[in-house]
Each structure stands twice: as structure tokens, then as C-alpha cells.
Design a protein around this motif. Structure first.
Motif, mmCIF file in Angstrom:
data_model
loop_
_atom_site.group_PDB
_atom_site.id
_atom_site.type_symbol
_atom_site.label_atom_id
_atom_site.label_comp_id
_atom_site.label_asym_id
_atom_site.label_seq_id
_atom_site.Cartn_x
_atom_site.Cartn_y
_atom_site.Cartn_z
ATOM 1 N N UNK A 3 99.320 -20.655 82.847
ATOM 2 C CA UNK A 3 99.440 -22.116 82.791
ATOM 3 C C UNK A 3 99.610 -22.688 84.184
ATOM 4 N N UNK A 4 100.380 -22.004 85.029
ATOM 5 C CA UNK A 4 100.602 -22.529 86.378
ATOM 6 C C UNK A 4 99.305 -22.545 87.181
ATOM 7 N N UNK A 5 98.444 -21.532 86.995
ATOM 8 C CA UNK A 5 97.166 -21.527 87.702
ATOM 9 C C UNK A 5 96.246 -22.622 87.171
ATOM 10 N N UNK A 28 89.722 -28.921 91.098
ATOM 11 C CA UNK A 28 88.687 -27.984 90.652
ATOM 12 C C UNK A 28 88.138 -28.404 89.297
ATOM 13 N N UNK A 29 89.014 -28.958 88.464
ATOM 14 C CA UNK A 29 88.642 -29.486 87.149
ATOM 15 C C UNK A 29 88.886 -30.986 87.148
ATOM 16 N N UNK A 86 81.474 -27.703 81.370
ATOM 17 C CA UNK A 86 80.629 -27.812 82.565
ATOM 18 C C UNK A 86 81.168 -26.920 83.677
ATOM 19 N N UNK A 87 82.476 -26.919 83.864
ATOM 20 C CA UNK A 87 83.108 -26.076 84.878
ATOM 21 C C UNK A 87 82.778 -24.602 84.629
ATOM 22 N N UNK A 88 82.903 -24.178 83.389
ATOM 23 C CA UNK A 88 82.628 -22.780 83.031
ATOM 24 C C UNK A 88 81.160 -22.447 83.277
#
Length: 72
Positions: free
Chosen positions: A28-30, A39-40, A58-60
Motif C-alpha cells: 500500500x505504501x508503494x 506515476x498514476x 492504461x498505466x498497466x
């Protein structure tokens, strides 16, 4: 990758950091760090920070299509 296949309710329009972490199989922290760094893409509602399922998809897809850079 379809979030529906992983049991996420798509009537729920936004994902929490914990849900993002579960999908990406990271802590969760990451996941929160990735959201904080930009990044997202995130949606801010007051103090709440959420991710739209389509932005996570989209990120994936973008990460999956990148070639691996080898360092020699």
C-alpha cells in the motif's frame, strides 16, 4: 487485464490506494508513493485521493508494452 475479472465492482468509479496496491501486487505504501509521484493519475476529493480504473488499466498497458532496457 480487466479489473472485473479480479472482483472489483466497476459500479464503484474510483479505486483506493489499497485497491491499486492489490491490483499491482505491491505494498500500500508503494502504491501511495506512485500516486504521490504522479506515476498514476489521481482524482482528489478533498483530502481523499483515488484512481480511476481506466487510468490504472492504461498505466498497466503502458508498462507492459515497454521494452526492457538492459544496462551493461
Amino acid at each position: 487485464m480487466q479489473l472485473l475479472e479480479q472482483g472489483f465492482d466497476m459500479d464503484k468509479k474510483l479505486l483506493t490506494g489499497a485497491e491499486v496496491a492489490q491490483v499491482l501486487q505491491v505494498s500500500k505504501s508503494f502504491a501511495h508513493l506512485m500516486m504521490q509521484r504522479g506515476d498514476l493519475p489521481v482524482v482528489r476529493i478533498g483530502r481523499l485521493v483515488r484512481v480511476r480504473p481506466e487510468d490504472l488499466e492504461k498505466f498497466i498497458e503502458e508498462k507492459a508494452s515497454r521494452p526492457v532496457e538492459l544496462v551493461s
